[in-house]
Scaffold this motif. Sequence first.
Motif, mmCIF file in Angstrom:
data_model
loop_
_atom_site.group_PDB
_atom_site.id
_atom_site.type_symbol
_atom_site.label_atom_id
_atom_site.label_comp_id
_atom_site.label_asym_id
_atom_site.label_seq_id
_atom_site.Cartn_x
_atom_site.Cartn_y
_atom_site.Cartn_z
ATOM 1 N N ASP A 74 0.812 -1.223 0.000
ATOM 2 C CA ASP A 74 0.000 0.000 0.000
ATOM 3 C C ASP A 74 0.847 1.275 0.000
ATOM 4 O O ASP A 74 0.311 2.379 0.083
ATOM 5 C CB ASP A 74 -0.925 0.024 1.225
ATOM 6 C CG ASP A 74 -2.032 -1.006 1.129
ATOM 7 O OD1 ASP A 74 -2.464 -1.308 0.001
ATOM 8 O OD2 ASP A 74 -2.455 -1.520 2.180
ATOM 9 N N ASP A 75 2.159 1.128 -0.090
ATOM 10 C CA ASP A 75 3.064 2.268 -0.051
ATOM 11 C C ASP A 75 3.179 2.864 -1.459
ATOM 12 O O ASP A 75 3.633 2.199 -2.387
ATOM 13 C CB ASP A 75 4.430 1.794 0.437
ATOM 14 C CG ASP A 75 5.430 2.917 0.643
ATOM 15 O OD1 ASP A 75 5.310 3.969 -0.027
ATOM 16 O OD2 ASP A 75 6.351 2.727 1.457
ATOM 17 N N PRO A 76 2.780 4.130 -1.658
ATOM 18 C CA PRO A 76 2.851 4.747 -2.985
ATOM 19 C C PRO A 76 4.249 4.721 -3.598
ATOM 20 O O PRO A 76 4.395 4.659 -4.812
ATOM 21 C CB PRO A 76 2.393 6.188 -2.743
ATOM 22 C CG PRO A 76 1.610 6.147 -1.480
ATOM 23 C CD PRO A 76 2.198 5.041 -0.653
ATOM 24 N N TYR A 78 6.172 2.336 -3.693
ATOM 25 C CA TYR A 78 6.395 1.004 -4.257
ATOM 26 C C TYR A 78 5.332 0.622 -5.287
ATOM 27 O O TYR A 78 5.268 -0.523 -5.730
ATOM 28 C CB TYR A 78 6.430 -0.051 -3.141
ATOM 29 C CG TYR A 78 7.691 0.013 -2.318
ATOM 30 C CD1 TYR A 78 8.760 -0.838 -2.585
ATOM 31 C CD2 TYR A 78 7.816 0.922 -1.273
ATOM 32 C CE1 TYR A 78 9.917 -0.778 -1.839
ATOM 33 C CE2 TYR A 78 8.973 0.985 -0.517
ATOM 34 C CZ TYR A 78 10.016 0.133 -0.808
ATOM 35 O OH TYR A 78 11.169 0.196 -0.061
ATOM 36 N N ALA A 79 4.495 1.564 -5.685
ATOM 37 C CA ALA A 79 3.396 1.264 -6.615
ATOM 38 C C ALA A 79 3.902 0.702 -7.945
ATOM 39 O O ALA A 79 3.316 -0.252 -8.486
ATOM 40 C CB ALA A 79 2.546 2.505 -6.851
ATOM 41 N N ASP A 80 4.963 1.263 -8.484
ATOM 42 C CA ASP A 80 5.500 0.763 -9.751
ATOM 43 C C ASP A 80 6.031 -0.654 -9.607
ATOM 44 O O ASP A 80 5.785 -1.509 -10.459
ATOM 45 C CB ASP A 80 6.604 1.673 -10.283
ATOM 46 C CG ASP A 80 6.070 3.014 -10.763
ATOM 47 O OD1 ASP A 80 4.839 3.134 -10.991
ATOM 48 O OD2 ASP A 80 6.885 3.949 -10.915
#
Length: 117
Positions: A74-76, A78-80
């Motif tokens: 859920d950490d932005p 780490y979104a990619d």
Amino acid sequence: PGTVEGRSLVCLLDGDAEDWRTYYHGEHAPIYAPENGTQFLVDESTKYIWNTVTGAELLFDLETDPTETVDRSDDPAYADQLAVMRGALVDRLADREEEEFVRNGDLYAAKRPVAEA
């Protein structure tokens, strides 16, 4: 030998891993409890786990968290990386005949697709 599926690991021992797989793929069937089935991918720096029943995801940065204590799904920041790992698992599972894990190019859990989570 031609009678078994697999590949020799000698090239890894010799230090020639150029033509080797990008991820290690593993799975765990829901045998101990009805909702604990998982598929996972691991590379040198990341571990991605997807629950095949609930659609829940976990993502671990193995470089900063080798003991896998901080879920980054859920950490932005780490979104990619989450999208890359999810896509790699879609590619790995798309042709599975015994289970329908992929629908319309997305992971599909027994209860709901991940994209709707």
